[in-house]
Write an enzyme that holds these catalytic residues in place. Structure first.
Site, PDB file in Angstrom:
ATOM      1  N   SER A 104      -5.466  -0.082  -7.534  1.00 42.75           N
ATOM      2  CA  SER A 104      -4.634  -1.246  -7.236  1.00 42.75           C
ATOM      3  C   SER A 104      -3.887  -1.740  -8.474  1.00 42.75           C
ATOM      4  O   SER A 104      -3.087  -1.024  -9.053  1.00 42.75           O
ATOM      5  CB  SER A 104      -5.509  -2.346  -6.623  1.00 42.75           C
ATOM      6  OG  SER A 104      -4.740  -3.391  -6.107  1.00 42.75           O
ATOM      7  N   ASP A 241       2.161  -4.514  -6.249  1.00 40.83           N
ATOM      8  CA  ASP A 241       1.225  -4.043  -7.263  1.00 40.83           C
ATOM      9  C   ASP A 241       1.099  -2.530  -7.119  1.00 40.83           C
ATOM     10  O   ASP A 241       1.841  -1.912  -6.350  1.00 40.83           O
ATOM     11  CB  ASP A 241      -0.132  -4.754  -7.149  1.00 40.83           C
ATOM     12  CG  ASP A 241      -0.810  -4.497  -5.813  1.00 40.83           C
ATOM     13  OD1 ASP A 241      -0.103  -4.141  -4.857  1.00 40.83           O
ATOM     14  OD2 ASP A 241      -2.041  -4.666  -5.722  1.00 40.83           O
ATOM     15  N   ASP A 243      -0.838  -0.350  -5.700  1.00 37.09           N
ATOM     16  CA  ASP A 243      -1.038   0.317  -4.409  1.00 37.09           C
ATOM     17  C   ASP A 243      -0.308  -0.392  -3.277  1.00 37.09           C
ATOM     18  O   ASP A 243      -0.449  -0.020  -2.114  1.00 37.09           O
ATOM     19  CB  ASP A 243      -2.524   0.468  -4.089  1.00 37.09           C
ATOM     20  CG  ASP A 243      -3.206  -0.858  -3.761  1.00 37.09           C
ATOM     21  OD1 ASP A 243      -2.715  -1.914  -4.218  1.00 37.09           O
ATOM     22  OD2 ASP A 243      -4.233  -0.836  -3.065  1.00 37.09           O
ATOM     23  N   ASP A 245      -0.504  -3.287  -1.765  1.00 36.13           N
ATOM     24  CA  ASP A 245      -1.138  -4.061  -0.702  1.00 36.13           C
ATOM     25  C   ASP A 245      -0.897  -5.558  -0.869  1.00 36.13           C
ATOM     26  O   ASP A 245      -1.389  -6.362  -0.088  1.00 36.13           O
ATOM     27  CB  ASP A 245      -2.641  -3.764  -0.608  1.00 36.13           C
ATOM     28  CG  ASP A 245      -3.434  -4.240  -1.818  1.00 36.13           C
ATOM     29  OD1 ASP A 245      -2.821  -4.611  -2.848  1.00 36.13           O
ATOM     30  OD2 ASP A 245      -4.682  -4.222  -1.744  1.00 36.13           O
TER      31      ASP A 245
END
Length: 452
Positions: A104, A241, A243, A245
């Site tokens: 992440s 960010d 990843d 999400d």
């Protein structure tokens, strides 16, 4: 032995904690626990595997795919994709489970492995515990035609983009949007998505080299996006960010629009269209009090949860609610996704700018953020934070002084010997005065005796 799974899967330094051997063991165990249902019916289970562009993601993905296929799982390798895309594709493909390899917003040397159950849902604790327990046992070793196959999921990104476009309440023609992809998993699909939605786009942070993810860009470093929005005269900026999400935004003047403000804008829009389930928003205790005040005035109530998107998801599932999220920019649209989705959030936010004809700055005025201050008090006995009479008395006194114009929150850290003291008030001097006083009380009352 400490629990391997944390709050968001297994995460650590790649080739430190997270080795290829561990990745394969996790995959072999998950194959038994998550692939059991279909394997008992005689068919090979299927799993979607995706990753962010970290260099270590390549060997970890290879190890995961090897562990799964050697355990009789057919692997659909989706390559570099956002975490929410992996979750969506598990449901869309009717796969048995999915694996996302990402850390992440963490720096490039870290990586992680998280699993999605059938339907793209995050795993409950008891299933993670079952996977850990299975790791101590011998893996299954099918032979011949029972060995799993690995194939490239060639249209994975296209499926995800088409799905997101189908959620649009209004096209983005005429809008100029700057996208910051954090040199991460959204670098390919976010520009494609916004372009297909009709926006004029400017893209930064979309040149991943495996080592630059989240480095000075993305939702944890908004400076570059703020400058780009102003320099290009854009209507708004969207920051992901690593990843993708989560999503934070920048208005045309370069001001940050955080997750609370985004949720306020979207909750009001859904209520106006009659689509906000039970007129409820699910948010964590860290959301600004200004959000609760603004929504209460609009006839929307908030269900509060502990910090963490998994707790938001649980409350949404239990209550059947369709909008929730965190101040950090994790926003969950249960009508369209099973997890936080930064691309979906950014798309819906931009659509409100296009639909209403109002600037993002004007839309964000639906709530007034109360000044918020947090102090971390270290080296204290955090276990007594909720029981010490002196601390409780100080909190009660501060809460009485603030009344409905502010609030106090004490949060023991889940990983460190510290207590977080957070105060919101009508003005920053008041917040600072009360927060410093409470921090001093916590430090004095909960001090850990020095070792003899």
């Amino acid at each position: 032995m400490s629990r391997l799974f944390g709050t968001d899967g297994v995460r650590g330094l790649a080739n430190g904690l997270l080795t290829a051997e561990l990745a394969m063991q996790l995959a072999q165990a998950a194959a038994v626990v998550l692939g059991h249902e279909r394997s008992t019916n005689g068919a090979r289970p299927r799993a979607v595997v995706a990753r962010d562009p970290r260099a270590s993601g390549e060997f970890i993905s290879a190890a995961v795919s090897a562990g799964l296929s050697s355990s009789g799982i057919d692997v659909y390798d989706a390559g570099v994709l956002p975490t929410p895309a992996a979750a969506y594709l598990v449901a869309d493909l009717h796969a048995d489970f999915g694996v996302m390899i990402s850390a992440s917003h963490n720096p490039a040397p870290d990586n992680g492995i998280k699993f999605f159950a059938k339907g793209g849902q995050k795993l409950p604790d008891e299933v993670e515990d079952a996977i850990e327990a299975q790791m101590a046992k011998d893996p299954v070793r099918p032979t011949g035609s029972d060995v799993g196959r690995i194939q490239t999921f060639s249209d994975a990104e296209d499926r995800y983009i088409v799905h997101l476009l189908g959620t649009l309440p209004h096209r983005l023609d005429g809008l100029k949007v700057v996208l910051d992809c954090a040199h991460g998993a959204a670098s390919g699909c976010s520009p494609q998505l916004f372009n297909d939605a009709g926006a004029e786009i400017v893209v930064i942070g979309a040149e991943p080299d495996g080592l630059n993810i989240n480095d000075g860009v993305g939702s944890t470093h908004l400076g570059a996006l703020q400058r780009a929005v102003v320099e290009h005269g854009a209507d708004l900026g969207i920051a992901h960010d690593g990843d993708a999400d989560r999503c934070l935004a920048i208005d045309h003047e370069g001001n940050e629009v955080d997750g609370d403000q985004i949720m306020a804008i979207l909750a009001l829009a859904l209520k106006e269209s009659g689509k906000l389930k039970d007129n409820v928003l699910v948010a964590t205790v860290m959301s600004n009090l200004g959000l609760k005040i603004a929504l209460r005035n609009a006839g929307i109530s908030i269900r509060e949860t502990a910090v963490g998107d998994r707790y938001v998801l649980e409350e949404m599932r239990d209550g059947g609610y369709n909008l929730g999220g965190e101040q950090s920019g994790h926003v969950i649209f249960a009508d369209h996704a099973t997890t936080g989705d930064g691309l979906l959030t950014g798309l819906q936010l931009a659509a409100q700018v296009a639909l209403t004809g109002k600037s993002l700055k004007e839309l964000a005025t639906v709530m007034t953020k109360l000044p918020q201050l947090m102090i971390n008090v270290k080296k204290v006995d955090k276990a007594r934070a909720g029981t010490d009479e002196g601390v409780l008395a100080a909190v009660a006194e501060a809460s009485a002084e603030l009344g409905e114009t502010g609030r106090v929150l004490l949060r023991p850290s889940g990983t460190e010997a510290l207590v977080r003291v957070m105060v919101e008030a009508a003005d920053m001097p008041t917040a600072e005065r009360i927060c410093k006083h409470l921090a001093a009380v916590v430090e004095e009352r909960l001090a850990v005796a020095p070792a003899v």
